[in-house]
Write an enzyme that holds these catalytic residues in place. Structure first.
Site, PDB file in Angstrom:
ATOM      1  N   GLU A  46       0.777  -0.848   0.591  1.00  0.00           N
ATOM      2  CA  GLU A  46      -0.004   0.224  -0.154  1.00  0.00           C
ATOM      3  C   GLU A  46       1.137   1.711   0.354  1.00  0.00           C
ATOM      4  O   GLU A  46       0.382   2.077  -0.424  1.00  0.00           O
ATOM      5  CB  GLU A  46      -0.962   0.091   0.962  1.00  0.00           C
ATOM      6  CG  GLU A  46      -1.812  -1.133   1.284  1.00  0.00           C
ATOM      7  CD  GLU A  46      -1.909  -2.571   1.570  1.00  0.00           C
ATOM      8  OE1 GLU A  46      -0.460  -2.930   1.969  1.00  0.00           O
ATOM      9  OE2 GLU A  46      -2.601  -3.138   0.933  1.00  0.00           O
ATOM     10  N   PRO A  88      -0.754   1.000   6.132  1.00  0.00           N
ATOM     11  CA  PRO A  88       1.023   1.344   5.549  1.00  0.00           C
ATOM     12  C   PRO A  88       1.353   2.554   4.822  1.00  0.00           C
ATOM     13  O   PRO A  88       2.020   3.314   4.135  1.00  0.00           O
ATOM     14  CB  PRO A  88       0.951   0.180   4.608  1.00  0.00           C
ATOM     15  CG  PRO A  88       0.114  -0.773   5.001  1.00  0.00           C
ATOM     16  CD  PRO A  88      -1.262   0.422   5.847  1.00  0.00           C
ATOM     17  N   HIS A 113     -11.183  -6.496   7.939  1.00  0.00           N
ATOM     18  CA  HIS A 113     -12.537  -6.100   6.814  1.00  0.00           C
ATOM     19  C   HIS A 113     -13.449  -5.714   6.856  1.00  0.00           C
ATOM     20  O   HIS A 113     -13.999  -4.775   5.798  1.00  0.00           O
ATOM     21  CB  HIS A 113     -12.975  -7.928   6.194  1.00  0.00           C
ATOM     22  CG  HIS A 113     -12.057  -8.632   5.927  1.00  0.00           C
ATOM     23  ND1 HIS A 113     -11.376  -9.120   6.742  1.00  0.00           N
ATOM     24  CD2 HIS A 113     -10.979  -8.446   4.911  1.00  0.00           C
ATOM     25  CE1 HIS A 113     -10.012  -9.599   5.906  1.00  0.00           C
ATOM     26  NE2 HIS A 113     -10.132  -9.787   4.953  1.00  0.00           N
TER      27      HIS A 113
END
Lengths: 421, 338
Positions: free
Chosen positions: B60, B89, B129
């Site tokens: 990322e 990140p 998630h």
């Protein structure tokens, strides 16, 4: 050529190790005689030069050798000799002299209270100066704060650099940035910031965009030995390798990251150049104090990128002769005379010796060049100081509220109103 | 006009913009050939080629770092972060670089990228998630944060975001990708078919950033919401019979303060709803704005209905997710407050 570092062996491990992890320490601390432990060095002229389109697998030794052209007598030796013209050599020397004179002046300006902060690149001038000569003007550079020579060498007005350092009313960055964090799109110098390493992947993205736009320019980036431990270094190399971005990725290993020696970034275990091999990139380890070698390696990498073969990792092996910045005192963590014992010498002295030895210049011409550099710096300083040094003629506080977005939103308008500017 | 799911609407936005502006590129993990795990980028690589829509490594920080470099060079990247839970990140690149590049370079360089990412819960996704991290972006000067609640807005807002010259964080409520959801988890799933906000223009149009929308006019209490909670708020109003004025903020930064002010000055009461945890969530900012600008019009304390201050749980999805019951109770308390 030698590979003088020994891997750790069982005999070295003291009993204490059974109770803890290894903590690397530099060879010399304050009070010690200056030593560098085991340095991987090569003699000038002995390292092979592969074709720029050779496979990375065929040139693995280049990550562990040291590409050097200039020997200690100033002779240019070996296949990496870029055979530069007198004009290029003079231009390179001029850039280095101007950089050093600028550094000296601005360091003193900080000590005089004219600015809050300054960073010198003493001993590393060849790195930027040679890049200026080897790159095209249109190649965007993604430097760290120690490659001011890129701007100086490309002809960016010294007075504008000083205006930014003084944060005066003519500061091109409107007072928003700490001194020395320049930006110039026109001169191919990407906006600097005080956090380290995070622009390494920007160079890769820029290069990928250039490729997709069908442009012929190449991007180049610089990162320090210490900063190569950051995750951004890793993501930049991953993306550069995966997409074969036309970018030159330089690690400037100047041995010190403030007080942290290069062993704390893993430099004792292997070379920094060798990291490129893990990504499948060609990796060159170069004497960073050798103007000709830096030029040659940069040019090689540029040809490779232009040919669509992607990125190269170059370790520029050098020494940070001065402090990290005006806020740092290296005598507190390394021998005070360590810089004088650097075995690869001074970049300006070495190019001088070469120009004298090859009769491109004589002593009188060199002295004239030095005097000219000093005069240019003095003239710029006079002009910038007349506008104002730190705090004397600051930009309007309205600039604090502008530039956040293309157009300020209601919060910025309202808050600016509260401040009344 | 076509009836589209939110996924199709987002895909349409990208298709329209990639057709119209060759600087627009889309990339992310599984987002190239495969079209993204939620199919939002489906078909783009096949139509526009690998230079315009491509797969990225699992990085990322690298995805956003490279996107910034591309944007600075002159492209209009639309990188995807596969789940908002994985955006951290990249947070340094967003905050330290994208948000500040224009400011620190006095406009010589800027980062007109749009970071797309599915966010939010209601899907039994657990901690990694289901997160709603919008507030940590709302807090950062130099970026805009946008969250649609329906297909029409999703397409129009995404187009506006891509056309915007500044970095935009675009969170897509994954719970709403395939249909509206009001928290009635015991009922059959609805799709967007037949929903008025799923009628989407086929070509180019924009929904302006910085503008809220009054989804349900009312007089008793103002409900400020975004994303999935807009639908929950509507259901709570329906269930309780409270005449709530439901405002879909759509853009968190810059938020539409005039719309909020006009509504609260009219109703005198306010309930704020978001999925993200309560402490220092975006609701705290909204509550402060209402207090600062509408204090003398308030008849009751402002309430927040939020996720709990826990990591997002799995088995306790419906205990965590602010549903119409919890929101309805807040509505009743607020209107009954003396």
């Amino acid at each position: 050529m030698s590979l003088r570092v020994r891997a750790p062996s069982v005999e070295d491990v003291p009993d204490e190790a059974a109770r803890g992890f290894h903590v690397p320490c530099p060879a010399g601390r304050p009070g010690d005689a200056a030593r560098f432990g085991d340095l991987r060095l090569s003699a000038a002229g002995v390292v092979d030069k592969p074709a720029f389109d050779a496979s990375p697998a065929s040139m693995r030794d280049l990550a562990y050798d040291l590409i050097r052209v200039l020997d200690d007598e100033g002779q240019a030796l070996g296949p990496w000799n870029p055979q530069l013209s007198p004009d290029q050599l003079r231009s390179g020397l001029r850039t280095m002299m101007l950089t050093r004179a600028f550094d000296d002046r601005m360091f003193r300006a900080q000590r005089q209270g004219k600015t809050s902060f300054y960073i010198k690149c003493t001993g590393e001038e060849a790195i930027a100066a040679a890049a200026v000569e080897a790159l095209e003007f249109g190649d965007m550079c993604f430097p760290s704060y120690r490659q001011q020579g890129l701007l100086i060498g490309r002809g960016y007005p010294l007075v504008m650099m000083m205006n930014q350092i003084f944060n005066n009313s003519a500061d091109p960055l409107k007072g928003r940035q700490l001194p020395i964090l320049y930006s110039s799109r026109e001169f191919g110098f990407y906006s600097l910031s005080g956090n380290v390493g995070s622009r390494f992947p920007h160079a890769v993205g820029w290069a990928m965009a250039s490729a997709t736009l069908g442009s012929r320019d190449v991007a180049a980036a610089w990162i320090g030995d210490g900063t190569s431990a950051e995750g951004d270094f890793h993501s930049a190399l991953t993306f550069a390798a995966v997409y074969r971005a036309p970018v030159i990725l330089n690690i400037v290993n100047n041995q010190w990251a403030i007080s942290s020696f290069q062993g704390l970034a893993g430099g004792a275990e292997t070379t920094f150049a060798a990291r490129g091999q893990g990504y499948g990139l060609p990796a060159l380890r170069v004497d960073g104090n050798d103007f000709l070698a830096v030029y040659a390696a940069t040019s090689w990498a540029r040809s490779r990128a232009r040919a669509g073969l992607g990125a190269t990792l170059i370790e520029l092996f050098t020494y940070r002769a001065a402090a990290h910045s005006t806020s740092d005192d290296p005598s507190r963590y390394r021998p005070a005379d360590e810089a004088e014992h650097w075995p690869l010498g001074d970049p300006i002295a070495r190019l001088r010796r070469h120009l004298l030895a090859t009769q491109v210049l004589d002593e009188a011409e060199i002295e004239t060049m030095e005097a000219e550099a000093l005069a240019l710096v003095r003239a710029a300083a006079k002009e910038a100081e007349a506008i104002g040094t730190l705090g004397q003629s600051p930009p309007s506080a309205k600039h604090m509220f502008e530039g956040v977005f293309a157009t300020p939103d209601w919060r910025l308008v309202r808050q600016r109103g509260e401040v009344g500017v | 006009m076509t009836s589209m799911s939110m996924i199709k609407a987002l895909n349409s936005a990208l298709d329209v913009m990639m057709s119209r502006d060759e600087r627009v590129v889309s990339f992310g993990e599984d987002a190239g050939y495969f079209g993204g795990v939620f199919r939002v980028t489906e078909g783009l690589q096949q139509k526009y080629g690998v230079q315009r829509s491509f797969d990225a490594p699992i990085s990322e920080a690298g995805i956003i770092g490279v996107a910034i470099g591309m944007a600075a060079r002159g492209l209009r990247p639309v990188p995807e972060i596969q789940f908002a839970d994985y955006i951290y990140p990249a947070y340094d690149q967003i905050v330290s670089e994208a948000a500040k590049l224009r400011y620190r370079s006095d406009g010589m360089f800027s980062a007109p990228l749009t970071v797309r990412s599915p966010f939010g819960g209601g899907i039994f996704g657990g901690q990694t998630h289901s997160q709603s991290p919008e507030v940590i972006f709302a807090h950062v000067a130099g970026i805009k944060t946008v969250i649609p609640s329906n297909p029409y807005d999703a397409k129009g807002l995404l187009i506006s975001a891509i056309e915007d010259d500044d970095p935009v964080i675009f969170f897509e409520p994954k719970r709403l990708y395939n249909g509206p959801f009001a928290g009635r988890h015991d009922q059959a799933l609805a799709t967007w078919a037949g929903h008025p906000d799923a009628e989407v223009e086929d070509g180019h149009y924009t929904v302006a950033l910085g503008q809220a929308r009054v989804v349900r006019a009312g007089s008793a209490v103002t409900v400020l919401a975004y994303g999935t909670m807009v639908h929950v708020a509507l259901a709570a109003a329906q269930d309780t019979g409270v005449d709530a004025e439901v405002i879909d903020l759509r853009t968190l930064v810059p938020v539409d303060l005039p719309a909020i002010e006009a509504s609260v000055k009219k109703t005198g009461r306010c309930v704020i709803v978001h999925e993200a945890p309560r402490t220092a969530g975006f609701g705290a900012e909204l509550l402060s704005l209402v207090q600062e600008n509408c204090f003398y019009h308030l008849e009751a304390p402002i309430e927040r209905v939020c996720g709990w201050d826990t990591p997002y749980p799995h088995a306790f999805e419906w205990d965590y997710f602010p549903g119409p019951t919890r929101v309805g109770e807040a509505l009743r308390r607020t209107v009954n407050s003396a």
